[in-house]
Design a protein around this motif. Structure first.
Motif, PDB file in Angstrom:
ATOM      1  N   LYS B 394      17.646 -26.387   5.793  1.00  0.00           N
ATOM      2  CA  LYS B 394      16.386 -26.833   6.404  1.00  0.00           C
ATOM      3  C   LYS B 394      15.397 -25.689   6.639  1.00  0.00           C
ATOM      4  O   LYS B 394      14.332 -25.901   7.202  1.00  0.00           O
ATOM      5  N   SER B 395      15.761 -24.457   6.250  1.00  0.00           N
ATOM      6  CA  SER B 395      14.793 -23.370   6.389  1.00  0.00           C
ATOM      7  C   SER B 395      13.756 -23.505   5.276  1.00  0.00           C
ATOM      8  O   SER B 395      13.970 -24.221   4.293  1.00  0.00           O
ATOM      9  N   ILE B 396      12.630 -22.817   5.463  1.00  0.00           N
ATOM     10  CA  ILE B 396      11.534 -22.944   4.495  1.00  0.00           C
ATOM     11  C   ILE B 396      11.270 -21.577   3.870  1.00  0.00           C
ATOM     12  O   ILE B 396      11.270 -20.557   4.570  1.00  0.00           O
ATOM     13  N   THR B 397      11.095 -21.548   2.562  1.00  0.00           N
ATOM     14  CA  THR B 397      10.788 -20.293   1.875  1.00  0.00           C
ATOM     15  C   THR B 397       9.432 -20.416   1.190  1.00  0.00           C
ATOM     16  O   THR B 397       9.205 -21.364   0.427  1.00  0.00           O
ATOM     17  N   PHE B 398       8.540 -19.476   1.535  1.00  0.00           N
ATOM     18  CA  PHE B 398       7.225 -19.454   0.867  1.00  0.00           C
ATOM     19  C   PHE B 398       7.346 -18.598  -0.377  1.00  0.00           C
ATOM     20  O   PHE B 398       7.639 -17.409  -0.309  1.00  0.00           O
ATOM     21  N   PHE B 449      11.814 -18.768   6.582  1.00  0.00           N
ATOM     22  CA  PHE B 449      11.671 -18.995   8.029  1.00  0.00           C
ATOM     23  C   PHE B 449      12.472 -20.209   8.459  1.00  0.00           C
ATOM     24  O   PHE B 449      12.673 -21.149   7.686  1.00  0.00           O
ATOM     25  N   ILE B 450      12.835 -20.196   9.725  1.00  0.00           N
ATOM     26  CA  ILE B 450      13.357 -21.407  10.357  1.00  0.00           C
ATOM     27  C   ILE B 450      12.197 -21.991  11.160  1.00  0.00           C
ATOM     28  O   ILE B 450      11.454 -21.252  11.804  1.00  0.00           O
ATOM     29  N   ILE B 451      12.031 -23.305  11.079  1.00  0.00           N
ATOM     30  CA  ILE B 451      10.992 -23.951  11.889  1.00  0.00           C
ATOM     31  C   ILE B 451      11.657 -24.553  13.113  1.00  0.00           C
ATOM     32  O   ILE B 451      12.632 -25.289  12.996  1.00  0.00           O
ATOM     33  N   ASP B 452      11.156 -24.194  14.295  1.00  0.00           N
ATOM     34  CA  ASP B 452      11.782 -24.745  15.510  1.00  0.00           C
ATOM     35  C   ASP B 452      10.771 -24.834  16.648  1.00  0.00           C
ATOM     36  O   ASP B 452       9.700 -24.232  16.598  1.00  0.00           O
ATOM     37  N   TRP B 453      11.170 -25.583  17.667  1.00  0.00           N
ATOM     38  CA  TRP B 453      10.375 -25.674  18.890  1.00  0.00           C
ATOM     39  C   TRP B 453      10.413 -24.337  19.602  1.00  0.00           C
ATOM     40  O   TRP B 453      11.383 -23.592  19.461  1.00  0.00           O
ATOM     41  N   GLY B 466       5.475 -24.935  18.420  1.00  0.00           N
ATOM     42  CA  GLY B 466       6.460 -24.754  17.366  1.00  0.00           C
ATOM     43  C   GLY B 466       6.315 -23.345  16.790  1.00  0.00           C
ATOM     44  O   GLY B 466       5.320 -22.671  17.059  1.00  0.00           O
ATOM     45  N   ALA B 467       7.301 -22.905  16.019  1.00  0.00           N
ATOM     46  CA  ALA B 467       7.207 -21.544  15.490  1.00  0.00           C
ATOM     47  C   ALA B 467       7.861 -21.426  14.115  1.00  0.00           C
ATOM     48  O   ALA B 467       8.763 -22.193  13.769  1.00  0.00           O
ATOM     49  N   PHE B 468       7.356 -20.437  13.359  1.00  0.00           N
ATOM     50  CA  PHE B 468       8.041 -19.988  12.150  1.00  0.00           C
ATOM     51  C   PHE B 468       8.854 -18.775  12.569  1.00  0.00           C
ATOM     52  O   PHE B 468       8.296 -17.774  13.027  1.00  0.00           O
ATOM     53  N   ILE B 469      10.161 -18.868  12.420  1.00  0.00           N
ATOM     54  CA  ILE B 469      11.025 -17.772  12.854  1.00  0.00           C
ATOM     55  C   ILE B 469      11.628 -17.110  11.601  1.00  0.00           C
ATOM     56  O   ILE B 469      12.407 -17.739  10.880  1.00  0.00           O
ATOM     57  N   PRO B 470      11.236 -15.843  11.302  1.00  0.00           N
ATOM     58  CA  PRO B 470      11.759 -15.185  10.098  1.00  0.00           C
ATOM     59  C   PRO B 470      13.288 -15.048  10.210  1.00  0.00           C
ATOM     60  O   PRO B 470      13.782 -14.640  11.260  1.00  0.00           O
TER      61      PRO B 470
END
Lengths: 306, 484
Positions: B394-398, B449-453, B466-470
Motif C-alpha cells: 500500500k505504499s506509493i512510489t513516485f 512513501f507511506i500515506i497515513d493519518w 494526512g502525510a507522506f512518510i518517506p
C-alpha cells in the motif's frame, strides 16, 4: 303435467328461500359524518365572518392532503399569516370588483374554495405558485413567504388570483372569437421556452400568454390589473419601437404593439358589455378596476393592519 | 320420468332449506364504532400526559430529530424542537414554545395529523435550502429532510405511541416526558444536549473503541452514529439513527447517554447504546465495559488518492503550526521559500497536492502545485505532475516527474528544487528554460512513501491531517490538510 310440477316447485322455492334480515344496526356511528368537529380559532371566526357568510367561500388553511397533489412534498401555511393573506385578497380582488360590478357579482362568480399552502410545489426544475381547478377551486403555494412589506410577492400572488378568476369569467361567457385571430400563429404548447422578450415581439403580454388564447386573455386581464396601465403602455410602446427599428426588427411580420392594443380593446369591450365592468376609469373622478386594484396595492399595509 | 321429478323436487327442497340465517360477528361492534373508541382512547392518552410528550422521529435524510409536544386540548399542541431553524417569527425553535393545531382522524386507520405549521413541519418542509428565504433544514429542495407530519398510529404500548409517517413512511415514537424533562426542555435542553456532545467531541476528536485488541472508529452523533473498522483489509461502516437521552439531563453535566434507534450490529458484537458515566462514554457488551478513548487519529487507513475519500492535501505552514515535521519544515519547505525569495522577492505562500487524471495519458497522477506571489502581489502557480504506482504493501512510489508547461515551473524550479525533488528527484543533462521538451533528463530517482493519518497538534484546528512518510526517513514526513 311436468311443466306444472316444475312451476309449482319453483313457486315453493321462491317462498321458502332465504329470508335473511340484515338490519342496519341502530347504533351505527359514522365517524365525522357532517364534518370533523372543531373548536373555532380566531382565524376560523375571521374567515367565517369575512368569506363564508358574505361570499360562501371556503378557505382551507389546515392540512388536507386530498386537496393537493399526492406525490409532492408540501407543508401547511403558518396560521398567523392566514388573516393577512386573506385580507390582502379581499382588498385587492373582491372589493375592487364589488365596487365596479356591484355586490352580487363576486358572490355569483367567485371560486368557492381557496386552498392555502406554505411551501412552493416543486416540479422538475420549476415551481408552481398557483393553480385553479375549473374555476371552483384555487390553490395558492409558497404563502409562508408572505410579508406585507414584500409588494413584489403580493403582486405575484394577486396575479394568480386575478388570472384564475379571469378563467371563471370567460368560461361563463366566452370572449369574442376574433380575439383568437389577432396573433393566431404564435400560440405554442412549449410556452416555457418562449422568453418574455420573444413573447413581446409576438404581441403577447407574457410568455405564458403564448400558451393558448384563453391563457392569453386572462394574462392580459391579470397583468394589466395587477401591474397597472402604465406598465402595459410601456410594453406596447417598446414592442412598437422594436418593430419600427430596422436593426431590431429581424423579420417581424406585424406590429406587436398594435396587436397588444387590439387585445386590450377586446378585453375592455368584453368586460363592459358582458359584466358591466370598467377596466379603466370611465370618467374623471370615477375609478375603474385597474385604478381600484392599484390603489389597494399601494395601501396594502393599511388594508392588512385594519 | 318419475325418477327425474323426484330428484328435481329433492334438489329444490334442498335449496330451500340450505340457507343459514344466523350471522356471527367477528367483532362485537361495527368498524366505525371500534375505530371511534380507539380514537377516544388515544385522544385521552395524548392529553393526559401532564408534562407533554417527547417525539423521536427518524427522518429519511437528516437522521433523528426530537421534539417536545404537549397536547393542550382536543385540537391544540405546543412544541419545541432540537434545532434552531429559520422560523417566520424568528423564534428560537428550541426555546420558544409555538402553538399550532392537530387532530386525530380516521382514515381507515387512526391517524394523527399536525395540520397547521409548527416545528415538526420544519423537517418536512420541501424548501431545504433557499438563498432568499433562508435554509429551513438544509435538505434538498423539493424533498427537505424527507420527513412527515401526518402519522398512522401503529400502536400504543406501555404508554408509548408508535407512529409511521403517511407520506415518507418515517418511523417515530412518542413517550411521556417527566416533570424534570419538561423543565429542562423549556430551558432549551433539546438543543443544548447537542451542544454538549459537540463540546465533548471537540476534546475527544477521534473516539475509538478497543474491543479485544481490535480498534473501531466511532462517530458519535446526536442524529446518527457510525462505527467503522477493518474487515479483511477493507473498511466497513455501520450507521444507525441515534439521539441524546434527556432523562438524566442537568445544566452542569458534560454530556448525556447516546441512545440508538436500532442496536448497532458489528459481526457478533451488539451495541445497544453509548452510556455516559459523567466523564466518558462506554459500551456494555455482555458483562464487559469498553470505554471510548481518543485515538488522536482515525484507526482505519487513510484513503487518499485518485477518486478516493480524500483527493487533496494542502501544505500550508500558517495552518499547520506544531503539526509539521521539523525536518521537512526546515530542510524542504522553508528552504524553498527562502531560495525563491532571492529571485526578485517572490514569496511562496503554500503548496497543495492533488490526485487527478493526466490530461494526455488519462492515467491518475499526483500534481504538486506551489503558489507564490511576486513583489507587486500578483499570484502565480507552478505545477509538476508525478507518475506513481501503489505497491503491494500500500505504499506509493513516485516514478517520474514532469513540468506542466507554463513558464512558472520552468523559471522557478531551480529555487524550489528541494520541494519538487522531495517526491521524485531528477538530474538533468541539460535544462531548458524555454521548453520542458528540450530539457534532457540524465537520472531519475523514484521515492517511496507511506500515506497515513497524522495527529493534529495545531491549536484550535479541527482539520483532518494526512502525510507522506518517506520509507527510508520516517522523521522527514510531509504533512497536509486533507480535503475531498
Amino acid at each position: 303435467m311436468k311443466k306444472i310440477f316444475i312451476l309449482t316447485s319453483l313457486i315453493i322455492m321462491l317462498f321458502t328461500s332465504c329470508t335473511k334480515e340484515d338490519k342496519i344496526p341502530s347504533n351505527t356511528q359514522f365517524l365525522n359524518l357532517g364534518g370533523e368537529p372543531y373548536t373555532d380559532s380566531q382565524t376560523d371566526v375571521w374567515l367565517y365572518d369575512n368569506y363564508v357568510v358574505p361570499y360562501n367561500m371556503e378557505v382551507k388553511y389546515k392540512w388536507d392532503q386530498f386537496e393537493l397533489a399526492l406525490n409532492r412534498t408540501l407543508v401547511p401555511v403558518y396560521e398567523s399569516l392566514v388573516i393577512p393573506i386573506m385580507k390582502t385578497i379581499k382588498g385587492t380582488w373582491i372589493e375592487p370588483y364589488e365596487q365596479v360590478a356591484g355586490s352580487t357579482f363576486i358572490k355569483k362568480m367567485s371560486p368557492k374554495k381557496f386552498i392555502l399552502v406554505g411551501s412552493p410545489q416543486y416540479n422538475n426544475g420549476t415551481i408552481t405558485l398557483g393553480e385553479a381547478e375549473g374555476g371552483r377551486k384555487i390553490v395558492m403555494y409558497r404563502l409562508n413567504w408572505f410579508s406585507v412589506n414584500d409588494i413584489t410577492l403580493i403582486r405575484r400572488i394577486m396575479k394568480t388570483v386575478h388570472h384564475e378568476f379571469g378563467h371563471t369569467m370567460h368560461q361563463t361567457v366566452m370572449y369574442p372569437e376574433e380575439y383568437m385571430y389577432i396573433t393566431p400563429q404564435a400560440y405554442t404548447s412549449s410556452w416555457n421556452n418562449v422568453s418574455d422578450m420573444d413573447a413581446m415581439k409576438l404581441g403577447f403580454i407574457s410568455s405564458y400568454a403564448t400558451a393558448s388564447p384563453d391563457e392569453d386573455f386572462v394574462e392580459m386581464l391579470s397583468i394589466i390589473v395587477v401591474y397597472g396601465k402604465e406598465a402595459f403602455d410601456n410594453r406596447v410602446q417598446e414592442a412598437t419601437r422594436i418593430y419600427n427599428d430596422p436593426e431590431l426588427n429581424g423579420g417581424m411580420k406585424y406590429d406587436p404593439g398594435a396587436a397588444l392594443r387590439q387585445k386590450e380593446a377586446i378585453l375592455i369591450a368584453y368586460l363592459k358589455q358582458v359584466w358591466n365592468v370598467d377596466l379603466y376609469d370611465p370618467s374623471p373622478g370615477v375609478k375603474g378596476l385597474v385604478s381600484l386594484v392599484q390603489d389597494a396595492l399601494n395601501n396594502i399595509e393599511e388594508i392588512v393592519n385594519k | 320420468m318419475k325418477k327425474i321429478n323426484i330428484i328435481t323436487l329433492f334438489t329444490i327442497l334442498l335449496f330451500s332449506i340450505s340457507c343459514v340465517k344466523d350471522q356471527e360477528k367477528l367483532f362485537p361492534q361495527d368498524p366505525d364504532t371500534r375505530l371511534s373508541e380507539v380514537l377516544d382512547t388515544y385522544q385521552k392518552e395524548l392529553q393526559e400526559s401532564t408534562y407533554g410528550w417527547i417525539m423521536t422521529i427518524e427522518t429519511k435524510v437528516g437522521g433523528v430529530y426530537r421534539l417536545w409536544i404537549a397536547f393542550t386540548d382536543s385540537y391544540s399542541v405546543e412544541m419545541l424542537c432540537d434545532m434552531d431553524a429559520t422560523w417566520h417569527t424568528k423564534a428560537v425553535t428550541s426555546k420558544v414554545v409555538s402553538q399550532s393545531t392537530y387532530r386525530l382522524r380516521a382514515i381507515q386507520t387512526p391517524v394523527l395529523v399536525f395540520d397547521t405549521y409548527n416545528y415538526l413541519h420544519l423537517m418536512a418542509d420541501p424548501q431545504g435550502t433557499n438563498s432568499s428565504y433562508g435554509d429551513i433544514n438544509g435538505g434538498v429542495n423539493g424533498v427537505g429532510l424527507a420527513s412527515d407530519f401526518e402519522f398512522t398510529i401503529d400502536s400504543l404500548k406501555n404508554g408509548k405511541f408508535f407512529l409511521t409517517g403517511r407520506y415518507n413512511k418515517v418511523k417515530a415514537f412518542m413517550s411521556k416526558a417527566t416533570m424534570k424533562e419538561e423543565i429542562s426542555i423549556k430551558q432549551g435542553a433539546l438543543k443544548s444536549v447537542h451542544t454538549k456532545l459537540g463540546n465533548y467531541l471537540a476534546d475527544v476528536k477521534f473516539p475509538v473503541l478497543d474491543i479485544d485488541n481490535k480498534l473501531y472508529d466511532v462517530k458519535l452523533g446526536g442524529r446518527s452514529s457510525q462505527v467503522s473498522f477493518m474487515n479483511n483489509d477493507a473498511v466497513e461502516s455501520v450507521s444507525v439513527g441515534s439521539y441524546l437521552d434527556l432523562s438524566d439531563y442537568s445544566h452542569d453535566n458534560i454530556s448525556n447517554n447516546l441512545l440508538l434507534i436500532d442496536p448497532l450490529k458489528i459481526n457478533n458484537l451488539v451495541i445497544n447504546s453509548f452510556v455516559f458515566d459523567g466523564s466518558d462514554y462506554f459500551v456494555q457488551i455482555g458483562s464487559n465495559k469498553y470505554y471510548i478513548k481518543d485515538n488522536k487519529k482515525p484507526s482505519i487507513p487513510l484513503n487518499l488518492g485518485y477518486n478516493r475519500d480524500y483527493t487533496q492535501l494542502t501544505i500550508d505552514d500558517s495552518r499547520l503550526q506544531g503539526s509539521m515535521s521539523e525536518s521537512f519544515f526546515n530542510n524542504i519547505y522553508l528552504e524553498s521559500r527562502q531560495k525563491l525569495f532571492t529571485n526578485g522577492r517572490r514569496h511562496m505562500q503554500y503548496a497543495y497536492i492533488d490526485f487527478i487524471m493526466h490530461p494526455v495519458t488519462y492515467q491518475p497522477v499526483m500534481q504538486l502545485s506551489i503558489r507564490y506571489n511576486n513583489s507587486s502581489g500578483s499570484v502565480f502557480i507552478a505545477r509538476w505532475r508525478y507518475k506513481y504506482i501503489i505497491n503491494e504493501d500500500k505504499s506509493i512510489t513516485f516514478l517520474e516527474r514532469e513540468q506542466t508547461g507554463s513558464s512558472n515551473e520552468r523559471l522557478q524550479e531551480q529555487y524550489l528544487k528541494s520541494f519538487v525533488d522531495y517526491f521524485c528527484e531528477l538530474e538533468y543533462q541539460s535544462y531548458s528554460t524555454s521548453s520542458w521538451n528540450n530539457t534532457i533528463i540524465s537520472n531519475t530517482i523514484p521515492k517511496t512513501f507511506i500515506i497515513d493519518w497524522v495527529q493534529n497538534n495545531t491549536q484550535g484546528s479541527i482539520d483532518m491531517l494526512g502525510a507522506f512518510i518517506p520509507i527510508n526517513n520516517k522523521n522527514n514526513y510531509c504533512v497536509g490538510i486533507l480535503a475531498k
